[in-house]
Design a protein around this motif. Sequence first.
Motif, PDB file in Angstrom:
ATOM      1  N   ARG A   1      -2.788   5.389   2.225  1.00 33.37           N
ATOM      2  CA  ARG A   1      -1.916   4.023   1.898  1.00 33.37           C
ATOM      3  C   ARG A   1      -2.565   2.953   2.753  1.00 33.37           C
ATOM      4  O   ARG A   1      -2.411   1.862   2.577  1.00 33.37           O
ATOM      5  N   LEU A   2      -2.938   3.326   3.964  1.00 31.72           N
ATOM      6  CA  LEU A   2      -3.541   2.221   4.974  1.00 31.72           C
ATOM      7  C   LEU A   2      -4.946   1.594   4.263  1.00 31.72           C
ATOM      8  O   LEU A   2      -4.824   0.293   4.277  1.00 31.72           O
ATOM      9  N   ALA A   3      -5.611   2.383   3.525  1.00 34.06           N
ATOM     10  CA  ALA A   3      -6.656   1.622   2.879  1.00 34.06           C
ATOM     11  C   ALA A   3      -6.300   0.566   1.810  1.00 34.06           C
ATOM     12  O   ALA A   3      -6.929  -0.327   1.572  1.00 34.06           O
ATOM     13  N   ALA A   4      -5.317   1.267   0.956  1.00 33.72           N
ATOM     14  CA  ALA A   4      -4.637   0.324  -0.058  1.00 33.72           C
ATOM     15  C   ALA A   4      -3.897  -0.870   0.340  1.00 33.72           C
ATOM     16  O   ALA A   4      -4.325  -1.967  -0.257  1.00 33.72           O
ATOM     17  N   LEU A   5      -3.421  -0.802   1.604  1.00 36.06           N
ATOM     18  CA  LEU A   5      -2.857  -1.900   2.014  1.00 36.06           C
ATOM     19  C   LEU A   5      -3.876  -2.878   2.540  1.00 36.06           C
ATOM     20  O   LEU A   5      -3.692  -4.120   2.331  1.00 36.06           O
ATOM     21  N   ALA A   6      -4.715  -2.382   3.256  1.00 38.15           N
ATOM     22  CA  ALA A   6      -5.849  -3.403   3.871  1.00 38.15           C
ATOM     23  C   ALA A   6      -6.569  -3.873   2.534  1.00 38.15           C
ATOM     24  O   ALA A   6      -6.821  -5.184   2.395  1.00 38.15           O
ATOM     25  N   ASP A   7      -6.978  -3.314   1.548  1.00 37.21           N
ATOM     26  CA  ASP A   7      -7.720  -3.830   0.586  1.00 37.21           C
ATOM     27  C   ASP A   7      -7.020  -4.790  -0.089  1.00 37.21           C
ATOM     28  O   ASP A   7      -7.400  -5.815  -0.509  1.00 37.21           O
ATOM     29  N   ALA A   8      -5.750  -4.687  -0.485  1.00 33.86           N
ATOM     30  CA  ALA A   8      -4.738  -5.747  -1.137  1.00 33.86           C
ATOM     31  C   ALA A   8      -4.577  -6.960  -0.365  1.00 33.86           C
ATOM     32  O   ALA A   8      -4.690  -7.955  -0.606  1.00 33.86           O
ATOM     33  N   ALA A   9      -4.760  -6.807   0.981  1.00 30.08           N
ATOM     34  CA  ALA A   9      -4.357  -7.725   1.982  1.00 30.08           C
ATOM     35  C   ALA A   9      -5.512  -8.714   1.965  1.00 30.08           C
ATOM     36  O   ALA A   9      -5.624  -9.809   1.999  1.00 30.08           O
ATOM     37  N   ARG A  10      -6.752  -8.272   1.878  1.00 34.08           N
ATOM     38  CA  ARG A  10      -8.121  -8.810   1.769  1.00 34.08           C
ATOM     39  C   ARG A  10      -8.144  -9.560   0.439  1.00 34.08           C
ATOM     40  O   ARG A  10      -8.636 -10.658   0.331  1.00 34.08           O
ATOM     41  N   GLU A  11      -7.683  -9.069  -0.639  1.00 35.82           N
ATOM     42  CA  GLU A  11      -7.792  -9.679  -1.964  1.00 35.82           C
ATOM     43  C   GLU A  11      -6.666 -10.557  -2.121  1.00 35.82           C
ATOM     44  O   GLU A  11      -6.940 -11.581  -2.623  1.00 35.82           O
TER      45      GLU A  11
END
Length: 121
Positions: free
Chosen positions: A106-116
């Motif tokens: 979930r942390l990686a998913a949140l970080a990737d979406a924030a970068r996008e």
Amino acid sequence: MNHEKFINKQRLRRRRHNRKKVRGTAERPRLSVFRANANIYCQVIDDERGLTLASASTRDKELRSDASGSNCDAAATVGKAIAERAKAAGVTQVCFDRGHFRYIGRLAALADAAREGGLQF
């Protein structure tokens, strides 16, 4: 030694180790993430002024959906929302504070979406 006390001491040690290097400034605030069993929360924080510039979580009314708050899809939704809210507050660069949590799921998913969504870290 009580097992629960030992686990909490390990978490506190990991959090302090990570926070030594991560400090939010006015130009580059800290994106702090907390992952609970049922929800995920994040804030963009200016540590110099002690001010929260933007926040988002799976408990926000506009972010609630039929999906559970404890899955990667919900975390990605929160990541997009925090990127939009941070950009509205005039923030484009942040430093990522994962706390004592590992950078997976979930942390990686949140970080990737924030970068996008446009945040740089």
